[in-house]
Structure formats: structure tokens, C-alpha cells
Design an enzyme around this catalytic site. Structure first.
Site, PDB file in Angstrom:
ATOM      1  N   ILE A 299     -27.967  61.269  71.071  1.00  0.00           N
ATOM      2  CA  ILE A 299     -29.005  60.903  70.117  1.00  0.00           C
ATOM      3  C   ILE A 299     -28.521  61.205  68.698  1.00  0.00           C
ATOM      4  CG2 ILE A 299     -31.433  61.159  69.496  1.00  0.00           C
ATOM      5  CD1 ILE A 299     -30.990  60.181  72.372  1.00  0.00           C
TER       6      ILE A 299
ATOM      7  N   SER B 258     -31.506  67.868  78.329  1.00  0.00           N
ATOM      8  CA  SER B 258     -30.336  67.099  77.902  1.00  0.00           C
ATOM      9  C   SER B 258     -29.587  66.629  79.136  1.00  0.00           C
ATOM     10  CB  SER B 258     -29.408  67.997  77.054  1.00  0.00           C
ATOM     11  OG  SER B 258     -28.146  67.392  76.845  1.00  0.00           O
TER      12      SER B 258
ATOM     13  N   ARG C 276     -37.714  67.745  62.205  1.00  0.00           N
ATOM     14  CA  ARG C 276     -36.587  66.829  61.997  1.00  0.00           C
ATOM     15  C   ARG C 276     -36.027  66.384  63.335  1.00  0.00           C
ATOM     16  NH1 ARG C 276     -31.575  69.876  62.050  1.00  0.00           N
ATOM     17  NH2 ARG C 276     -31.985  72.103  62.385  1.00  0.00           N
TER      18      ARG C 276
ATOM     19  N   TYR D 253     -24.531  75.864  76.119  1.00  0.00           N
ATOM     20  CA  TYR D 253     -25.559  74.837  75.934  1.00  0.00           C
ATOM     21  C   TYR D 253     -25.906  74.191  77.279  1.00  0.00           C
ATOM     22  CZ  TYR D 253     -27.964  70.744  74.002  1.00  0.00           C
ATOM     23  OH  TYR D 253     -28.894  69.773  73.707  1.00  0.00           O
TER      24      TYR D 253
END
Length: 253
Positions: free
Chosen positions: A190, A144, A10, A157
Site C-alpha cells: 500500500i 498485513s 494519515r 514486523y
């Protein structure tokens, strides 16, 4: 090419799988869910494209799962030419770094950094051992903009993605002599499940000019870059960072 994509069922991962499928590659992809969760996606891939496709249930944070994944992939496809480290998670709770828990830190770092690093180690060993002729082998890390842009409500993160960025450099240096290229792709904002909880926030920021191109990024935007890498178009760019963020990280006055 025989390609392994983690977190490929996904979001960004599915966008990558579709883009590679359009090029005719054989693709194995994994996720933490049971095989049934990918049944519809596998049906779509097998009906639309000419390559071979397989889904694997795997938690890349677990040593035994990583080993089993590579063993099963190599059994099914014979060789492994390209790894795309895409699987990753956000913190379950966004908390100021003054309040971040060790449990959240450990969870995010184990899945986002430790898992991909040691999966890359396994894959690199397989690539180095392989006697199969391959015109181009490579590893792609999906990091990222958070590798460089600080978000104090999800510091774990940011730290994990900064680690992935250094991992790209380390593997690029180690594997260059074997002709194995390593790349880092840095997505911006995104449209995926991970960002769905903050849609209103980013709609506003994008509308106010956070990104030069005033739209959300889509999984296919990342997929197109991975497909370009797979084609060998960037074969002389090992160790490099490719930003896919709509111009978000350009400094402006």
C-alpha cells in the site's frame, strides 16, 4: 455508528476514516502526534461530512494512554460501536534476523501487537457493559500479508502481524456469543509513508508481476473494505481474513 480508528491521521488510517465518514459515521481517531497535527484533516472532515469527528493524541503501547483514550472517546461520543486497530510501525532499521536487536523486537511487538490486543480488551469490556441498543458492533484488525509471507529483513514486523492474526481468532471466539464480530484485513503493498522508502523496489516487483493487479494498493482500497464491514454486509463472517493485496498471495506456477 460511533467508530474509533487508531493511527487514523494519515496513510491507511486516514483512508479508513474518510471511507467511514462518507457513510455518515461518527469517528474518533488517534495518533502519537499532538492534536495540532490533525487540525487540517479535522477541518476537511467537518466541512465535507455530516458526522462528528475528534482526534486524540495517544500512544497505544502505553497502558495509561489506552485507558485515557477510551475514557475520552466514550465521554465525547457516549458509546463505542466499532474499533479499527490500524496503528502500527515498521522496524526503524531493516536488519537480517541474524542481526535483529532486542530493542527493535520489543518496540515493534509492543506497538503492533501488545497495544492493539489490550486496547481490544478495554473496548470489548465497554461493549459488553453497554446497555445502549446497537444493531451491530464489531472490531477490525489491520494486519498485513506479512502475517503469512516471511521477510527476513523485518522479522519482528512479520511476527507482530502473525500475532494480530491469532488475536483476531481469539477475540472472534470470545465475543461471538455477545454478537460482536471480529475481522482481520490483510493489506498488501500500500502506498503510505511506511512504504515510501522502498518505492523503487516495489515499483520494479509490481511491474514484474508480484501482484496480479499491477498497481500499488491505495489507502482507500482498505477504507472501502472497512466501510463494507461497518455497513453490516459481512455480519456472518466473524473471525475471517480479508485480503486486500491485488492477488499478491495467490500461489502460481
Amino acid at each position: 455508528m460511533n467508530v474509533l480508528v487508531t493511527g487514523g491521521a494519515r496513510g491507511i488510517g486516514a483512508g479508513i476514516v474518510r471511507a467511514l465518514a462518507e457513510q455518515g459515521h461518527n469517528i474518533g481517531f488517534c495518533g502519537r502526534g499532538a492534536e495540532a497535527v490533525a487540525a487540517d484533516f479535522l477541518t476537511e472532515l467537518r466541512s465535507r461530512f455530516s458526522g462528528s469527528f475528534q482526534y486524540y493524541s495517544c500512544d497505544i503501547s502505553k497502558t495509561s494512554d489506552r485507558t485515557a483514550l477510551i475514557d475520552r472517546f466514550c465521554s465525547d461520543f457516549g458509546s463505542l460501536d466499532m474499533l479499527v486497530n490500524n496503528a502500527g510501525v515498521a522496524p526503524e532499521v531493516r536488519a537480517d534476523i541474524l542481526e535483529m536487536s532486542e530493542e527493535s523486537f520489543d518496540r515493534v511487538m509492543t506497538i503492533n501487537l501488545k497495544g492493539p490486543f489490550f486496547l481490544t480488551q478495554l473496548v470489548a469490556q465497554k461493549m459488553l457493559e453497554s446497555k445502549e441498543p446497537a444493531p451491530f458492533r464489531c472490531i477490525v484488525n489491520i494486519s498485513s500479508v506479512s502475517a503469512d509471507v516471511a521477510s527476513i529483513s523485518r522479522g519482528e514486523y512479520c511476527l507482530s502481524k502473525a500475532g494480530v492474526s491469532m488475536g483476531t481468532k481469539l477475540w472472534a471466539v470470545r465475543l461471538a456469543e455477545a454478537g460482536i464480530a471480529v475481522y482481520e484485513i490483510r493489506p498488501g503493498i500500500i502506498a503510505t509513508d511506511m512504504t515510501s522508502a522502498v518505492t523503487a523496489k516495489y515499483d520494479k516487483l509490481i511491474g514484474e508481476g508480484l501482484t496480479l493487479q499491477r498497481r500499488w494498493g491505495q489507502p482507500e482500497d482498505i477504507g472501502k473494505v472497512v466501510a463494507a464491514i461497518a455497513s453490516g454486509a459481512l455480519a456472518y463472517s466473524t473471525g475471517q481474513v480479508i485480503g486486500v493485496d491485488g492477488g499478491m498471495t495467490i500461489g502460481r506456477l
